[in-house]
Enzyme design. Structure first.
Site, PDB file in Angstrom:
ATOM      1  N   HIS A   1       0.754  -1.229   0.082  1.00 56.09           N
ATOM      2  CA  HIS A   1      -0.138  -0.120   0.103  1.00 56.09           C
ATOM      3  C   HIS A   1       0.936   1.193  -0.051  1.00 56.09           C
ATOM      4  O   HIS A   1       1.720   1.454   0.595  1.00 56.09           O
ATOM      5  CB  HIS A   1      -0.987   0.115   1.447  1.00 56.09           C
ATOM      6  CG  HIS A   1      -2.181   0.987   0.964  1.00 56.09           C
ATOM      7  ND1 HIS A   1      -1.861   2.190   1.272  1.00 56.09           N
ATOM      8  CD2 HIS A   1      -3.442   0.823   0.528  1.00 56.09           C
ATOM      9  CE1 HIS A   1      -3.153   2.984   1.012  1.00 56.09           C
ATOM     10  NE2 HIS A   1      -3.822   1.917   0.673  1.00 56.09           N
TER      11      HIS A   1
ATOM     12  N   ASP B   1      -8.013  -4.362  -0.485  1.00 55.84           N
ATOM     13  CA  ASP B   1      -8.675  -4.812  -1.826  1.00 55.84           C
ATOM     14  C   ASP B   1      -8.344  -6.117  -1.971  1.00 55.84           C
ATOM     15  O   ASP B   1      -9.164  -6.603  -2.898  1.00 55.84           O
ATOM     16  CB  ASP B   1      -7.953  -3.934  -3.012  1.00 55.84           C
ATOM     17  CG  ASP B   1      -8.415  -2.443  -2.891  1.00 55.84           C
ATOM     18  OD1 ASP B   1      -9.657  -2.275  -2.645  1.00 55.84           O
ATOM     19  OD2 ASP B   1      -7.526  -1.597  -3.074  1.00 55.84           O
TER      20      ASP B   1
HETATM   21  N1  ACO Z   1       4.163  -7.504  -5.414  1.00 53.61           N
HETATM   22  C1  ACO Z   1       5.577  -7.439  -5.456  1.00 53.61           C
HETATM   23  N2  ACO Z   1       6.455  -6.604  -4.985  1.00 53.61           N
HETATM   24  C2  ACO Z   1       5.866  -5.567  -4.629  1.00 53.61           C
HETATM   25  C3  ACO Z   1       4.695  -5.263  -4.306  1.00 53.61           C
HETATM   26  C4  ACO Z   1       3.600  -6.393  -4.889  1.00 53.61           C
HETATM   27  N3  ACO Z   1       2.395  -6.081  -4.780  1.00 53.61           N
HETATM   28  N4  ACO Z   1       4.410  -4.078  -3.748  1.00 53.61           N
HETATM   29  C5  ACO Z   1       5.705  -3.540  -3.526  1.00 53.61           C
HETATM   30  N5  ACO Z   1       6.392  -4.423  -4.028  1.00 53.61           N
HETATM   31  C6  ACO Z   1       8.073  -4.469  -3.934  1.00 53.61           C
HETATM   32  C7  ACO Z   1       8.588  -3.326  -5.062  1.00 53.61           C
HETATM   33  O1  ACO Z   1       8.919  -4.155  -6.055  1.00 53.61           O
HETATM   34  C8  ACO Z   1       9.643  -2.836  -4.083  1.00 53.61           C
HETATM   35  O2  ACO Z   1      10.527  -3.822  -4.029  1.00 53.61           O
HETATM   36  P1  ACO Z   1      12.337  -3.096  -3.871  1.00 53.61           P
HETATM   37  O3  ACO Z   1      12.501  -2.418  -2.561  1.00 53.61           O
HETATM   38  O4  ACO Z   1      13.161  -4.499  -3.972  1.00 53.61           O
HETATM   39  O5  ACO Z   1      12.605  -2.522  -5.113  1.00 53.61           O
HETATM   40  C9  ACO Z   1       9.249  -2.719  -2.605  1.00 53.61           C
HETATM   41  O6  ACO Z   1       8.153  -3.475  -2.477  1.00 53.61           O
HETATM   42  C10 ACO Z   1       8.536  -1.283  -2.503  1.00 53.61           C
HETATM   43  O7  ACO Z   1       7.508  -1.025  -3.240  1.00 53.61           O
HETATM   44  P2  ACO Z   1       7.052   0.357  -3.780  1.00 53.61           P
HETATM   45  O8  ACO Z   1       6.801   0.313  -5.183  1.00 53.61           O
HETATM   46  O9  ACO Z   1       8.251   1.218  -3.310  1.00 53.61           O
HETATM   47  O10 ACO Z   1       6.161   0.606  -2.954  1.00 53.61           O
HETATM   48  P3  ACO Z   1       5.097   1.991  -3.398  1.00 53.61           P
HETATM   49  O11 ACO Z   1       4.319   2.421  -2.177  1.00 53.61           O
HETATM   50  O12 ACO Z   1       5.359   2.877  -4.383  1.00 53.61           O
HETATM   51  O13 ACO Z   1       3.527   1.092  -3.970  1.00 53.61           O
HETATM   52  C11 ACO Z   1       1.647  -0.139  -4.376  1.00 53.61           C
HETATM   53  C12 ACO Z   1       2.417   0.591  -3.235  1.00 53.61           C
HETATM   54  C13 ACO Z   1       1.502   0.743  -5.466  1.00 53.61           C
HETATM   55  C14 ACO Z   1       0.133  -0.349  -3.656  1.00 53.61           C
HETATM   56  C15 ACO Z   1       2.259  -1.460  -4.680  1.00 53.61           C
HETATM   57  O14 ACO Z   1       2.536  -2.104  -3.432  1.00 53.61           O
HETATM   58  C16 ACO Z   1       1.487  -2.230  -5.546  1.00 53.61           C
HETATM   59  O15 ACO Z   1       1.817  -2.102  -6.955  1.00 53.61           O
HETATM   60  N6  ACO Z   1       0.428  -3.231  -5.198  1.00 53.61           N
HETATM   61  C17 ACO Z   1      -0.111  -3.906  -6.032  1.00 53.61           C
HETATM   62  C18 ACO Z   1      -1.482  -3.010  -6.542  1.00 53.61           C
HETATM   63  C19 ACO Z   1      -2.575  -2.886  -5.256  1.00 53.61           C
HETATM   64  O16 ACO Z   1      -2.704  -3.859  -4.710  1.00 53.61           O
HETATM   65  N7  ACO Z   1      -2.976  -1.782  -5.188  1.00 53.61           N
HETATM   66  C20 ACO Z   1      -4.032  -1.635  -4.124  1.00 53.61           C
HETATM   67  C21 ACO Z   1      -3.641  -0.555  -3.258  1.00 53.61           C
HETATM   68  S1  ACO Z   1      -4.805  -0.435  -2.006  1.00 53.61           S
HETATM   69  C22 ACO Z   1      -5.752   0.716  -2.366  1.00 53.61           C
HETATM   70  O17 ACO Z   1      -5.440   1.602  -3.399  1.00 53.61           O
HETATM   71  C23 ACO Z   1      -7.105   1.038  -1.664  1.00 53.61           C
END
Ligand code: ACO
Length: 428
Positions: A307, A364
């Site tokens: 998130h 979600d």
């Molecule tokens: N699957 C695999 N790896 C992930 C995921 C995931 N769902 N989410 C984050 N990571 C990893 C990233 O690759 C990154 O790895 P690294 O440090 O080795 O490079 C690390 O975790 C940090 O991730 P960020 O991208 O910096 O986190 P950010 O805050 O930008 O993204 C987000 C948050 C967009 C929600 C992300 O976790 C994601 O894409 N999740 C999947 C989509 C999702 O479920 N969205 C709904 C959110 S809830 C809502 O909006 C109500």
């Protein structure tokens, strides 16, 4: 910290007050910036650093996983209150007394009938119309049938508009679903509560007796409480800004529905289900998808994990996981997609990659699988979110209007052409 922030431009120092919220959040008040500096503005696309308003409705702290409505923890609210009780709290600021609640509920029920001519509008949509588009249009159309709701000049006008919308919105949502399914349009049954009514309007068919499952009703009630407000997100900001022009409540909420529709906002729960269906089509093994999510050369991410705001845990997910578990115990996981969801959750939670990055299932992940377990089709997921968010939108619209906030009108930094000489048509 100082109460004054200083900005130096060309050797001249401008001072701006530093203001604090009740939870010690800090902001620099730049209201006087343009006038003081002779026209300089701030630029902040996406408003990532900009507070658009002061609000008393919702407090959210992503680092600590806190979400409170009007000072009450969502953990307490989901445990002890119903969706409609929380709606009263969010909209009017206090938990209702028994008599206030009965009046609110009855007033909503009194308004749960739609003008029959609304059916003509529904008839005009193609059967395959997306229900969010239908709900947005129908909410706007409600204004035509209730013109008095546009000019709100008293507390009574405001209250009437609120209960009208709370009463009619779930009917519109259920009718959009029925249109897609080709099933008859059901009316509200005022012997049922708000959530029970949503379910019977969506699922009852005239040839069979509809039996409500109390565990399913409770799961939906909790899930919708968790969606009631989330401070100044995209759809809520839209509702406030549309309403700031003194557009009516229904028109403003219609715009909010459109904003929620986008896949960067309300659409993530749908993405979860689509991913689970992909896993199913691929044979059902989750390990391959976990490996893809961990592979830095693969853009695939596990939908419903992680998130942007909640960095330690999503407090809503913690709560709703329990409701999801109870629902699965009750219904069984005969649906292979739900069985895949359970397995995926288990494997990811025990995987070092996800643990190290604090990637937990977000709200979600569970909302998608709860909707699926309740038999709600994927395209209706965002509509369910909208039903849940309605009290928050109303509360934020009401707060904006009662605060007498100015019309929302951001500035811009112009980067286009400077003055050019007009080229006549024949010379171009
Ligand atoms: N699957 C695999 N790896 C992930 C995921 C995931 N769902 N989410 C984050 N990571 C990893 C990233 O690759 C990154 O790895 P690294 O440090 O080795 O490079 C690390 O975790 C940090 O991730 P960020 O991208 O910096 O986190 P950010 O805050 O930008 O993204 C987000 C948050 C967009 C929600 C992300 O976790 C994601 O894409 N999740 C999947 C989509 C999702 O479920 N969205 C709904 C959110 S809830 C809502 O909006 C109500």
């Amino acid at each position: 910290m100082s109460d004054i922030a200083k900005l130096e431009i060309d050797g001249k120092v401008y001072e701006f007050p530093v203001v604090r919220g009740t939870e010690n959040e800090i902001a620099i008040d730049v209201k006087a910036l343009r006038v003081a500096t002779g026209g300089i503005i701030t630029i902040d696309p996406g408003f990532k650093n900009t507070g658009s308003c002061e609000s008393k409705i919702t407090f959210l702290n992503g680092e600590e996983g806190i979400l409170r409505y009007r000072g009450y923890a969502i953990e307490d609210l989901t445990k002890n209150a119903s969706f409609l009780e929380v709606a009263f709290l969010v909209i009017f600021g206090e938990l209702p007394t028994k008599s206030e609640f009965i009046k609110f509920e009855n007033d909503i029920k009194r308004n749960s009938l739609l003008n029959e001519e609304m059916k003509d509008i529904i008839d005009g949509f193609p059967k395959v119309a997306h229900p969010m588009g239908m709900v947005s249009s129908l909410t706007s159309a409600l204004t035509a049938f209730n013109p008095a709701t546009v000019n709100i000049n008293s507390k009574v006008d405001l209250y009437e508009s609120i209960v009208k919308l709370m009463g009619k919105f779930p009917v519109l949502a259920a009718w959009a679903h029925s249109k897609n399914q080709g099933t008859p349009l059901n009316y509200a049954d005022n012997s049922l509560n708000y959530i029970e009514n949503i379910m019977q309007m969506m699922f009852k068919i005239p040839t069979e007796k509809y039996k409500l499952n109390p565990i399913a009703v409770r799961a939906l009630d909790e899930l919708l409480i968790l969606h009631e407000d989330h401070e100044q997100n995209c759809s809520t900001s839209t509702v406030r800004i549309v309403g700031s022009s003194e557009a009516g409540l229904f028109a403003s909420i219609s715009a909010g529905v459109s904003a929620l529709w986008g896949r960067l906002h309300g659409g993530a729960n749908q993405a979860v289900l689509e991913m689970l269906e992909d896993i199913q089509k691929d044979g059902g093994g989750v390990e391959k998808f976990i490996a893809k999510a961990k592979d830095k050369n693969d853009p695939f991410r596990l939908m419903g994990f992680g998130h942007r705001v909640y960095k330690n845990f999503d407090p809503r997910a913690r709560i709703i996981k329990k409701a999801a578990d109870e629902l699965f115990d009750d219904l069984g996981t005969s649906d292979p997609v739900l069985a895949i969801a359970k397995h995926l959750e288990e494997v990811a939670l025990n995987d070092e990659y996800f643990a190290a990055r604090k990637l937990y299932p977000n709200v979600d992940f569970y909302s998608g699988i709860i909707y699926r377990a309740l038999g709600i089709p994927v395209e209706m997921f965002t509509v369910m979110f909208a039903i849940g968010r309605l009290p928050g939108w109303i509360a934020q619209w009401k707060e904006m209007r009662l605060n007498g906030e100015p019309i929302g009108r951001p500035r811009q930094l112009y980067t286009g052409h400077t003055l050019r000489e007009f080229i006549p048509f024949e010379k171009r």
